[in-house]
Design a protein around this motif. Structure first.
Motif, PDB file in Angstrom:
ATOM      1  N   LEU A 208       3.414   7.709   9.843  1.00  0.00           N
ATOM      2  CA  LEU A 208       3.739   9.136   9.902  1.00  0.00           C
ATOM      3  C   LEU A 208       4.207   9.553  11.293  1.00  0.00           C
ATOM      4  O   LEU A 208       5.136  10.351  11.439  1.00  0.00           O
ATOM      5  N   ARG A 209       3.558   9.028  12.305  1.00  0.00           N
ATOM      6  CA  ARG A 209       3.936   9.380  13.676  1.00  0.00           C
ATOM      7  C   ARG A 209       5.350   8.927  13.993  1.00  0.00           C
ATOM      8  O   ARG A 209       6.107   9.624  14.669  1.00  0.00           O
ATOM      9  N   LYS A 210       5.738   7.735  13.524  1.00  0.00           N
ATOM     10  CA  LYS A 210       7.087   7.227  13.771  1.00  0.00           C
ATOM     11  C   LYS A 210       8.144   8.122  13.140  1.00  0.00           C
ATOM     12  O   LYS A 210       9.298   8.131  13.583  1.00  0.00           O
ATOM     13  N   ARG A 211       7.743   8.857  12.110  1.00  0.00           N
ATOM     14  CA  ARG A 211       8.680   9.748  11.425  1.00  0.00           C
ATOM     15  C   ARG A 211       8.592  11.178  11.936  1.00  0.00           C
ATOM     16  O   ARG A 211       9.185  12.087  11.356  1.00  0.00           O
ATOM     17  N   GLY A 212       7.835  11.380  12.999  1.00  0.00           N
ATOM     18  CA  GLY A 212       7.787  12.683  13.638  1.00  0.00           C
ATOM     19  C   GLY A 212       7.044  13.761  12.880  1.00  0.00           C
ATOM     20  O   GLY A 212       7.300  14.954  13.101  1.00  0.00           O
ATOM     21  N   VAL A 213       6.126  13.378  11.999  1.00  0.00           N
ATOM     22  CA  VAL A 213       5.342  14.374  11.268  1.00  0.00           C
ATOM     23  C   VAL A 213       4.504  15.168  12.263  1.00  0.00           C
ATOM     24  O   VAL A 213       3.868  14.603  13.163  1.00  0.00           O
ATOM     25  N   LEU A 214       4.476  16.486  12.087  1.00  0.00           N
ATOM     26  CA  LEU A 214       3.907  17.357  13.102  1.00  0.00           C
ATOM     27  C   LEU A 214       2.402  17.174  13.274  1.00  0.00           C
ATOM     28  O   LEU A 214       1.896  17.089  14.389  1.00  0.00           O
ATOM     29  N   TRP A 215       1.645  17.129  12.168  1.00  0.00           N
ATOM     30  CA  TRP A 215       0.185  17.026  12.260  1.00  0.00           C
ATOM     31  C   TRP A 215      -0.287  15.789  11.518  1.00  0.00           C
ATOM     32  O   TRP A 215       0.012  15.599  10.331  1.00  0.00           O
ATOM     33  N   VAL A 216      -1.031  14.936  12.208  1.00  0.00           N
ATOM     34  CA  VAL A 216      -1.646  13.755  11.592  1.00  0.00           C
ATOM     35  C   VAL A 216      -3.061  13.641  12.131  1.00  0.00           C
ATOM     36  O   VAL A 216      -3.262  13.626  13.351  1.00  0.00           O
ATOM     37  N   SER A 217      -4.046  13.585  11.256  1.00  0.00           N
ATOM     38  CA  SER A 217      -5.435  13.429  11.694  1.00  0.00           C
ATOM     39  C   SER A 217      -6.172  12.506  10.729  1.00  0.00           C
ATOM     40  O   SER A 217      -5.793  12.383   9.559  1.00  0.00           O
ATOM     41  N   THR A 218      -7.220  11.865  11.227  1.00  0.00           N
ATOM     42  CA  THR A 218      -8.030  10.953  10.422  1.00  0.00           C
ATOM     43  C   THR A 218      -9.481  11.403  10.461  1.00  0.00           C
ATOM     44  O   THR A 218     -10.007  11.713  11.537  1.00  0.00           O
ATOM     45  N   THR A 219     -10.100  11.451   9.289  1.00  0.00           N
ATOM     46  CA  THR A 219     -11.490  11.896   9.161  1.00  0.00           C
ATOM     47  C   THR A 219     -12.313  10.808   8.498  1.00  0.00           C
ATOM     48  O   THR A 219     -11.852  10.185   7.534  1.00  0.00           O
ATOM     49  N   ARG A 220     -13.506  10.581   9.019  1.00  0.00           N
ATOM     50  CA  ARG A 220     -14.414   9.573   8.460  1.00  0.00           C
ATOM     51  C   ARG A 220     -15.511  10.271   7.665  1.00  0.00           C
ATOM     52  O   ARG A 220     -16.110  11.238   8.133  1.00  0.00           O
ATOM     53  N   GLY A 221     -15.756   9.808   6.465  1.00  0.00           N
ATOM     54  CA  GLY A 221     -16.695  10.472   5.577  1.00  0.00           C
ATOM     55  C   GLY A 221     -18.098   9.910   5.631  1.00  0.00           C
ATOM     56  O   GLY A 221     -18.355   8.838   6.185  1.00  0.00           O
ATOM     57  N   LEU A 222     -19.017  10.677   5.012  1.00  0.00           N
ATOM     58  CA  LEU A 222     -20.406  10.246   4.890  1.00  0.00           C
ATOM     59  C   LEU A 222     -20.573   9.240   3.758  1.00  0.00           C
ATOM     60  O   LEU A 222     -21.198   8.202   3.912  1.00  0.00           O
ATOM     61  N   THR A 223     -20.029   9.583   2.611  1.00  0.00           N
ATOM     62  CA  THR A 223     -20.179   8.753   1.429  1.00  0.00           C
ATOM     63  C   THR A 223     -19.168   9.203   0.389  1.00  0.00           C
ATOM     64  O   THR A 223     -18.632  10.306   0.471  1.00  0.00           O
ATOM     65  N   GLY A 224     -18.861   8.352  -0.571  1.00  0.00           N
ATOM     66  CA  GLY A 224     -17.913   8.719  -1.609  1.00  0.00           C
ATOM     67  C   GLY A 224     -17.799   7.631  -2.655  1.00  0.00           C
ATOM     68  O   GLY A 224     -18.350   6.537  -2.512  1.00  0.00           O
ATOM     69  N   PHE A 225     -17.068   7.941  -3.733  1.00  0.00           N
ATOM     70  CA  PHE A 225     -16.889   6.972  -4.805  1.00  0.00           C
ATOM     71  C   PHE A 225     -15.516   7.154  -5.425  1.00  0.00           C
ATOM     72  O   PHE A 225     -14.885   8.213  -5.314  1.00  0.00           O
ATOM     73  N   GLY A 226     -15.024   6.090  -6.084  1.00  0.00           N
ATOM     74  CA  GLY A 226     -13.767   6.128  -6.813  1.00  0.00           C
ATOM     75  C   GLY A 226     -13.999   5.730  -8.251  1.00  0.00           C
ATOM     76  O   GLY A 226     -15.154   5.682  -8.717  1.00  0.00           O
ATOM     77  N   GLU A 227     -12.903   5.424  -8.963  1.00  0.00           N
ATOM     78  CA  GLU A 227     -13.031   5.143 -10.387  1.00  0.00           C
ATOM     79  C   GLU A 227     -13.811   3.867 -10.673  1.00  0.00           C
ATOM     80  O   GLU A 227     -14.313   3.675 -11.776  1.00  0.00           O
ATOM     81  N   GLN A 228     -13.938   2.987  -9.692  1.00  0.00           N
ATOM     82  CA  GLN A 228     -14.736   1.781  -9.890  1.00  0.00           C
ATOM     83  C   GLN A 228     -16.226   2.081  -9.914  1.00  0.00           C
ATOM     84  O   GLN A 228     -17.045   1.194 -10.125  1.00  0.00           O
ATOM     85  N   ARG A 229     -16.584   3.350  -9.661  1.00  0.00           N
ATOM     86  CA  ARG A 229     -17.962   3.838  -9.753  1.00  0.00           C
ATOM     87  C   ARG A 229     -18.867   3.226  -8.705  1.00  0.00           C
ATOM     88  O   ARG A 229     -20.091   3.212  -8.848  1.00  0.00           O
ATOM     89  N   ARG A 230     -18.299   2.717  -7.638  1.00  0.00           N
ATOM     90  CA  ARG A 230     -19.094   2.156  -6.547  1.00  0.00           C
ATOM     91  C   ARG A 230     -19.144   3.159  -5.415  1.00  0.00           C
ATOM     92  O   ARG A 230     -18.117   3.655  -4.965  1.00  0.00           O
ATOM     93  N   VAL A 231     -20.352   3.477  -4.954  1.00  0.00           N
ATOM     94  CA  VAL A 231     -20.522   4.437  -3.870  1.00  0.00           C
ATOM     95  C   VAL A 231     -20.314   3.725  -2.540  1.00  0.00           C
ATOM     96  O   VAL A 231     -20.962   2.720  -2.249  1.00  0.00           O
ATOM     97  N   HIS A 232     -19.396   4.248  -1.737  1.00  0.00           N
ATOM     98  CA  HIS A 232     -19.115   3.679  -0.419  1.00  0.00           C
ATOM     99  C   HIS A 232     -19.827   4.510   0.642  1.00  0.00           C
ATOM    100  O   HIS A 232     -19.690   5.726   0.691  1.00  0.00           O
ATOM    101  N   GLU A 233     -20.585   3.854   1.493  1.00  0.00           N
ATOM    102  CA  GLU A 233     -21.221   4.539   2.611  1.00  0.00           C
ATOM    103  C   GLU A 233     -21.677   3.506   3.629  1.00  0.00           C
ATOM    104  O   GLU A 233     -22.043   2.388   3.272  1.00  0.00           O
ATOM    105  N   PRO A 234     -21.652   3.858   4.921  1.00  0.00           N
ATOM    106  CA  PRO A 234     -22.139   2.939   5.952  1.00  0.00           C
ATOM    107  C   PRO A 234     -23.666   2.934   5.974  1.00  0.00           C
ATOM    108  O   PRO A 234     -24.289   3.955   6.219  1.00  0.00           O
ATOM    109  N   GLN A 235     -24.260   1.789   5.699  1.00  0.00           N
ATOM    110  CA  GLN A 235     -25.720   1.706   5.685  1.00  0.00           C
ATOM    111  C   GLN A 235     -26.280   1.528   7.098  1.00  0.00           C
ATOM    112  O   GLN A 235     -27.362   1.969   7.386  1.00  0.00           O
ATOM    113  N   TRP A 236     -25.520   0.887   7.941  1.00  0.00           N
ATOM    114  CA  TRP A 236     -25.895   0.727   9.343  1.00  0.00           C
ATOM    115  C   TRP A 236     -24.617   0.418  10.119  1.00  0.00           C
ATOM    116  O   TRP A 236     -23.544   0.273   9.531  1.00  0.00           O
ATOM    117  N   LEU A 237     -24.732   0.337  11.430  1.00  0.00           N
ATOM    118  CA  LEU A 237     -23.547   0.221  12.280  1.00  0.00           C
ATOM    119  C   LEU A 237     -22.650  -0.930  11.884  1.00  0.00           C
ATOM    120  O   LEU A 237     -21.425  -0.804  11.861  1.00  0.00           O
TER     121      LEU A 237
END
Length: 283
Positions: A208-237
């Motif tokens: 996105l940056r190479k294409r000059g998009v004005l705003w680009v940001s990245t956010t890290r989540g606490l926990t989440g899941f997708g259609e595979q029904r597996r909960v993703h979350e960091p258990q430790w560092l």
């Protein structure tokens, strides 16, 4: 787009004033909500923690306070067709109650086609036949007025009984406010997933940056899941790679829309691309 198409889905956002608040059976409320969404068959959901914030008429917490940082606000985002979201809303409203607010919106979810029939999406999207065709306002209508128990529903009243402005499709601003038509694109992935030898979120941000998009940001989540029904979350560092990550891009609709097909092809099966029209003010 060729092998991809956009379907109109509903994005449901839940904001909790206090991420440390507990719900049923003493479980953290945001975890109880995620579990409820899983049980209801919602296709995907993610919880994100804030840096600071809180109730407009209550405590305001900041990460700078060692005690208050344990009670930072949490935002949850869920994505599915309107009908499943609408069917889940009554239970969600009961869970959220006066602890936060609920907002629904519409967005385009980019799905990979399989030949002329059937569809398959990137991780977190269930392969299915023809998409459901619910009323585009089904989930918004199900939010209902505050008088029937809704807390913070669009166009209703918040937990304190005060009016909450209605949010239409794409976050339209009032005419003559100086806002322009913009496009917001969000790429959902997992921190440890790679693309061209880099973490997906880094590769996407660089794309996105190479294409000059004005705003680009990245956010890290606490926990989440997708259609595979597996909960993703960091258990430790050492397992931080399992955390959900979201890259958000924002620019004028004509500018960002021109890069969207290439972005969808670039991400492929390594993430889920969601786009929505917005009204925005920019420098």
């Amino acid at each position: 787009m060729g092998e991809y198409e956009a379907q109109q889905w509903t994005v449901l956002n839940v904001g909790l004033w206090n991420g440390a608040i507990t719900g049923a059976r003493g479980r953290l409320l945001y975890r109880a909500i995620l579990r409820s969404a899983l049980d209801a068959g919602i296709r995907g959901g993610t919880a994100w923690v804030g840096i600071e914030g809180g109730h407009g008429r209550g405590a305001f917490r900041s990460v700078e306070s060692e005690v208050a940082s344990n009670e930072l606000p949490v935002m949850l985002a869920f994505v599915d067709h309107a009908s499943p979201i609408a069917g889940w809303l009554p239970e969600l409203r009961t869970l959220v109650d006066a602890h936060g607010l609920v907002v629904s919106d519409e967005a385009s979810v980019w799905l990979r086609m399989l030949g002329s029939g059937g569809r398959a999406g990137p991780p977190g999207i269930r392969a299915s036949g023809a998409p459901q065709c619910p009323s585009r306002d089904a989930s918004r209508d199900a939010l209902g007025p505050a008088g029937d128990g809704t807390r913070g529903a669009p166009g209703g009243k918040d937990a304190g009984g005060e009016d909450v402005p209605s949010r239409g499709f794409g976050g339209r601003a009032s005419p003559g406010d100086g806002a322009e038509q913009g496009l917001m694109v969000q790429v959902y992935t997992v921190e440890g997933r790679t693309l061209q030898g880099k973490p997906v979120y880094q590769a996407v941000a660089e794309f996105l940056r190479k294409r000059g998009v004005l705003w680009v940001s990245t956010t890290r989540g606490l926990t989440g899941f997708g259609e595979q029904r597996r909960v993703h979350e960091p258990q430790w560092l050492l397992r931080a790679h399992d955390a959900p990550v979201m890259v958000t891009a924002l620019d004028r609709q004509d500018r960002l829309e021109s890069h969207l097909p290439a972005l969808v092809q670039f991400v492929g099966h390594e993430g889920l691309v969601v786009s929505r029209r917005v009204r925005w003010h920019h420098p």
